[in-house]
Scaffold this motif. Structure first.
Motif, mmCIF file in Angstrom:
data_model
loop_
_atom_site.group_PDB
_atom_site.id
_atom_site.type_symbol
_atom_site.label_atom_id
_atom_site.label_comp_id
_atom_site.label_asym_id
_atom_site.label_seq_id
_atom_site.Cartn_x
_atom_site.Cartn_y
_atom_site.Cartn_z
ATOM 1 N N ARG A 70 0.828 -1.208 0.000
ATOM 2 C CA ARG A 70 0.000 0.000 0.000
ATOM 3 C C ARG A 70 0.860 1.255 0.000
ATOM 4 N NH1 ARG A 70 -4.673 -1.811 4.420
ATOM 5 N NH2 ARG A 70 -6.102 -2.780 2.905
ATOM 6 N N ASP A 71 1.913 1.256 0.821
ATOM 7 C CA ASP A 71 2.784 2.422 0.905
ATOM 8 C C ASP A 71 3.624 2.597 -0.355
ATOM 9 O OD1 ASP A 71 1.825 2.904 3.443
ATOM 10 O OD2 ASP A 71 3.538 2.011 4.474
ATOM 11 N N TYR A 72 4.005 1.491 -0.985
ATOM 12 C CA TYR A 72 4.893 1.536 -2.142
ATOM 13 C C TYR A 72 4.143 1.856 -3.434
ATOM 14 C CZ TYR A 72 9.490 0.353 -4.116
ATOM 15 O OH TYR A 72 10.733 0.402 -4.704
ATOM 16 N N ASP A 73 2.837 1.707 -3.405
ATOM 17 C CA ASP A 73 2.007 2.013 -4.571
ATOM 18 C C ASP A 73 2.267 3.449 -5.024
ATOM 19 O OD1 ASP A 73 -0.133 1.715 -6.479
ATOM 20 O OD2 ASP A 73 -1.410 2.857 -5.120
ATOM 21 N N GLY A 74 2.550 3.619 -6.320
ATOM 22 C CA GLY A 74 2.827 4.947 -6.843
ATOM 23 C C GLY A 74 4.298 5.305 -6.873
ATOM 24 N N THR A 75 5.166 4.408 -6.373
ATOM 25 C CA THR A 75 6.604 4.647 -6.455
ATOM 26 C C THR A 75 7.064 4.389 -7.883
ATOM 27 O OG1 THR A 75 6.927 3.958 -4.157
ATOM 28 C CG2 THR A 75 8.868 3.985 -5.588
ATOM 29 N N GLY A 76 7.610 5.395 -8.526
ATOM 30 C CA GLY A 76 7.976 5.238 -9.931
ATOM 31 C C GLY A 76 6.745 4.871 -10.745
ATOM 32 N N THR A 77 6.857 3.800 -11.528
ATOM 33 C CA THR A 77 5.711 3.326 -12.309
ATOM 34 C C THR A 77 5.038 2.124 -11.648
ATOM 35 O OG1 THR A 77 7.160 1.905 -13.649
ATOM 36 C CG2 THR A 77 6.738 4.136 -14.466
ATOM 37 N N PHE A 78 5.425 1.803 -10.423
ATOM 38 C CA PHE A 78 4.854 0.648 -9.731
ATOM 39 C C PHE A 78 3.462 0.965 -9.206
ATOM 40 C CE2 PHE A 78 3.977 -1.329 -5.602
ATOM 41 C CZ PHE A 78 3.925 -2.657 -5.983
ATOM 42 N N SER A 79 2.563 -0.029 -9.313
ATOM 43 C CA SER A 79 1.224 0.139 -8.749
ATOM 44 C C SER A 79 0.769 -1.177 -8.116
ATOM 45 C CB SER A 79 0.216 0.568 -9.823
ATOM 46 O OG SER A 79 0.072 -0.442 -10.812
ATOM 47 N N PHE A 80 -0.022 -1.044 -7.088
ATOM 48 C CA PHE A 80 -0.615 -2.179 -6.389
ATOM 49 C C PHE A 80 -2.121 -2.101 -6.573
ATOM 50 C CE2 PHE A 80 -2.101 -3.707 -1.977
ATOM 51 C CZ PHE A 80 -2.269 -5.016 -2.413
ATOM 52 N N ALA A 81 -2.679 -3.067 -7.300
ATOM 53 C CA ALA A 81 -4.116 -3.085 -7.568
ATOM 54 C C ALA A 81 -4.801 -3.940 -6.516
ATOM 55 C CB ALA A 81 -4.384 -3.640 -8.966
ATOM 56 N N GLU A 82 -5.453 -3.298 -5.571
ATOM 57 C CA GLU A 82 -6.152 -4.059 -4.523
ATOM 58 C C GLU A 82 -7.452 -4.636 -5.072
ATOM 59 O OE1 GLU A 82 -6.421 -3.437 -0.398
ATOM 60 O OE2 GLU A 82 -5.040 -1.725 -0.413
ATOM 61 N N ARG A 83 -7.657 -5.912 -4.828
ATOM 62 C CA ARG A 83 -8.869 -6.618 -5.219
ATOM 63 C C ARG A 83 -9.199 -7.632 -4.138
ATOM 64 N NH1 ARG A 83 -8.096 -3.258 -8.522
ATOM 65 N NH2 ARG A 83 -8.137 -3.381 -10.804
ATOM 66 N N PRO A 84 -10.472 -7.921 -3.899
ATOM 67 C CA PRO A 84 -10.794 -9.049 -3.031
ATOM 68 C C PRO A 84 -10.428 -10.351 -3.736
ATOM 69 C CG PRO A 84 -12.774 -8.208 -4.068
ATOM 70 C CD PRO A 84 -11.666 -7.260 -4.440
ATOM 71 N N SER A 85 -10.303 -11.420 -2.990
ATOM 72 C CA SER A 85 -10.077 -12.730 -3.595
ATOM 73 C C SER A 85 -11.064 -13.719 -2.996
ATOM 74 C CB SER A 85 -8.643 -13.207 -3.378
ATOM 75 O OG SER A 85 -8.309 -13.236 -2.002
ATOM 76 N N ILE A 86 -11.447 -14.708 -3.804
ATOM 77 C CA ILE A 86 -12.457 -15.675 -3.369
ATOM 78 C C ILE A 86 -11.980 -17.097 -3.634
ATOM 79 C CG2 ILE A 86 -14.393 -14.083 -3.674
ATOM 80 C CD1 ILE A 86 -14.979 -15.465 -6.362
ATOM 81 N N GLY A 87 -12.292 -17.961 -2.705
ATOM 82 C CA GLY A 87 -12.076 -19.381 -2.898
ATOM 83 C C GLY A 87 -13.407 -20.044 -3.192
ATOM 84 N N LEU A 88 -13.501 -20.767 -4.308
ATOM 85 C CA LEU A 88 -14.744 -21.428 -4.702
ATOM 86 C C LEU A 88 -14.937 -22.675 -3.838
ATOM 87 C CD1 LEU A 88 -14.237 -21.202 -8.567
ATOM 88 C CD2 LEU A 88 -15.384 -19.555 -7.072
ATOM 89 N N ILE A 89 -16.084 -22.764 -3.167
ATOM 90 C CA ILE A 89 -16.308 -23.829 -2.194
ATOM 91 C C ILE A 89 -17.392 -24.787 -2.681
ATOM 92 C CG2 ILE A 89 -16.852 -24.373 0.196
ATOM 93 C CD1 ILE A 89 -14.246 -22.705 -0.305
ATOM 94 N N THR A 90 -17.015 -26.028 -2.882
ATOM 95 C CA THR A 90 -17.969 -27.069 -3.272
ATOM 96 C C THR A 90 -18.776 -27.497 -2.045
ATOM 97 O OG1 THR A 90 -16.179 -28.678 -2.976
ATOM 98 C CG2 THR A 90 -16.631 -27.907 -5.218
ATOM 99 N N PRO A 91 -19.961 -28.091 -2.245
ATOM 100 C CA PRO A 91 -20.830 -28.431 -1.113
ATOM 101 C C PRO A 91 -20.171 -29.315 -0.062
ATOM 102 C CG PRO A 91 -22.095 -28.507 -3.137
ATOM 103 C CD PRO A 91 -20.663 -28.295 -3.538
#
Length: 385
Positions: A70-91
Motif C-alpha cells: 500500500r505504501d509503495y504504490d505509486g513509487t515510480g511506475t509501480f502500482s498495487f491493484a487491490e482486489r478481493p479474492s475468493i475461494g470457490l467452495i464445493t458443497p
C-alpha cells in the motif's frame, strides 16, 4: 562506502532486489545475477498478493506485506491493484470452510463466507450454481512483477547498490569459518555477508560451495491468458479453485490470467517454457464451470516457469547454523516470492543487523525441518488452498 558493512547478494530476482533495497541505505551492496535482473521466475510470476490468506496463522506477517505494498504504490511506475479474492467452495467443503471463515474473522482478518446467492449478487460474472458459496478475503491484490522488481532495483541503486548482470557467482569465499566474499565473472568481491537468493539454484550453490544442505526442490508452474467475450471489470476478484490446481485474476485490460498446474520438475534446465496442452485443456474444461460464458474465452498467451519449493510451502530465511558466519539463505518461496519480498527483506535485514523484526521469524527458520533432503513430496499450493 568503504566503512560500511559489505553485502553480496547471489540472485537478482525480486527477493534479491528487495533485500538490496532494504540494506543499501547503510550497507555496501553488490547484487549478482547470471542473467538479467528479474529475468527468470520473477518475470514469469502472476504477481498475486494474498499474504493474509497465506499467513492466516501469522497475521502480523501478512499485514506487514500488505502495508508495504500500500505504501509503495505509486513509487515510480509501480502500482498495487487491490482486489478481493475468493475461494470457490464445493458443497462437501462448506461446513469446514464456514468454520474457517468464522475463526479468521474472530482473529480480526477480513474474511467471510458468502453463500451462493450472496456471492452471485456481489460477483455477477460468475456462475456459482455448482458451489455452496465462496470464502471471501477482503484484502488482497496484484502487481506487475517485473515493474515491482525493477522499482526495487532503482531504489537500491539510488542508495549506491551495484547490480552485476550476466555475472554468475562461481564461488562463495570463506576463511576461518566466515564468508569473505564471492568470486563472480572472474573477479573477487569482498563481503562480510553473502546472501544466497538464487531460487531453485540455491541448493546447488550452497552444497557445492559451502557444504550446506537445504530442503528445496524445483517445480514447474504454468499460466495462460484468455480473452473473455466481454472484458472483465476492475471489480472482478482474484480467486482460486481448491483441488483443481488453478488460481485466477483479471488483467488490467480485462483479460483473464489463469495459473497453477504445478508439479515437481526433475529437469529444470530443460523444462519447456510453454504451458502444457494438458493444462490448456484443463482450463478450457474448468472455466465454464465457474465463469459465465467461459467457454467463449479466446486464447491470448501462455508460459511456464521454474520455482523452488520447501516441504511445508514456506520459505527459508535464515543463517544456517552449520554454515560459515555471515551466510544467509533466502529461498524456497513456493510461488509466493513476489508477495513475500517485503517480508524477506525485513527478515534478512534483521539477521544481518540484529534488529528486531516486527513479527516472529520462526516460520522461516531452517531448523524447523527434520531433514535437509530434497526428496520430499511436493505440495502444490494452487491445488490445496
Amino acid at each position: 562506502m568503504s566503512d560500511q558493512t559489505r553485502v553480496a547478494i547471489v540472485g537478482g530476482g525480486v527477493t534479491g532486489c528487495a533485500i538490496a533495497r532494504a540494506l543499501a541505505p547503510d550497507h555496501a551492496v553488490d547484487v549478482f545475477d547470471q542473467g538479467q535482473i528479474a529475468g527468470e521466475a520473477t518475470a514469469l510470476a502472476a504477481g498475486e498478493i494474498t499474504m493474509l490468506s497465506s499467513y492466516d496463522d501469522r497475521p502480523a506477517i501478512g499485514w506487514h506485506a500488505v502495508e508495504f505494498f500500500r505504501d509503495y504504490d505509486g513509487t515510480g511506475t509501480f502500482s498495487f491493484a487491490e482486489r478481493p479474492s475468493i475461494g470457490l467452495i464445493t458443497p462437501d467443503r462448506e461446513e469446514a470452510k464456514r468454520r474457517y471463515a468464522a475463526r479468521a474473522a474472530d482473529n480480526g482478518l477480513p474474511v467471510a463466507f458468502l453463500d451462493r446467492e450472496t456471492a452471485a449478487g456481489r460477483y455477477p460474472r460468475f456462475d456459482f450454481s455448482g458451489f455452496a458459496g465462496v470464502v471471501e478475503h477482503g484484502v488482497s491484490g496484484f502487481v506487475d512483477p517485473y515493474t515491482f522488481a525493477v522499482t526495487l532495483q532503482h531504489d537500491a541503486e539510488a542508495d549506491s547498490a551495484r547490480f552485476h548482470t550476466n555475472t554468475p557467482v562461481t564461488d562463495v569465499l570463506t576463511d576461518g569459518g566466515a564468508v569473505t566474499g564471492v568470486e563472480a565473472g572472474g573477479e573477487r568481491y569482498d563481503a562480510d555477508h553473502v546472501i544466497v537468493a538464487a531460487g531453485w539454484r540455491s541448493r546447488a550453490v550452497l552444497s557445492d560451495q559451502v557444504n550446506v544442505e537445504i530442503p528445496i526442490r524445483p517445480y514447474r508452474t504454468q499460466c495462460i491468458v484468455l480473452e473473455p467475450e466481454e472484458p472483465l471489470p476492475d471489480s472482478f476478484p482474484m480467486g482460486w479453485y481448491p483441488g483443481e490446481h488453478v488460481y485466477f485474476r483479471a488483467e488490467h485490460n480485462g483479460d483473464l490470467l489463469v495459473g497453477g498446474w504445478s508439479f515437481a520438475e526433475d529437469d529444470p534446465e530443460g523444462a519447456s517454457s510453454n504451458a502444457d496442452e494438458a493444462f490448456r485443456r484443463h482450463v478450457a474444461d474448468l472455466l465454464p464451470t465457474f465463469l459465465q460464458n467461459g467457454d467463449r474465452a479466446g486464447y491470448v498467451d501462455d508460459w511456464a516457469g521454474i520455482d523452488a519449493a520447501t516441504p511445508d510451502t514456506r520459505p527459508i530465511l535464515d543463517t544456517p547454523a552449520e554454515g560459515p558466519d555471515g551466510l544467509v539463505v533466502a529461498t524456497g518461496f513456493n510461488g509466493r516470492g513476489i508477495m513475500t519480498a517485503p517480508v524477506s527483506a525485513t527478515v534478512v535485514r534483521s539477521l544481518i543487523t540484529d534488529e528486531t523484526a516486527p513479527f516472529s521469524t520462526d516460520p522461516f527458520a531452517l531448523d524447523r525441518f527434520d531433514t535437509r533432503s530434497a526428496d520430499f513430496e511436493f505440495i502444490s499450493i494452487s491445488a490445496s488452498e
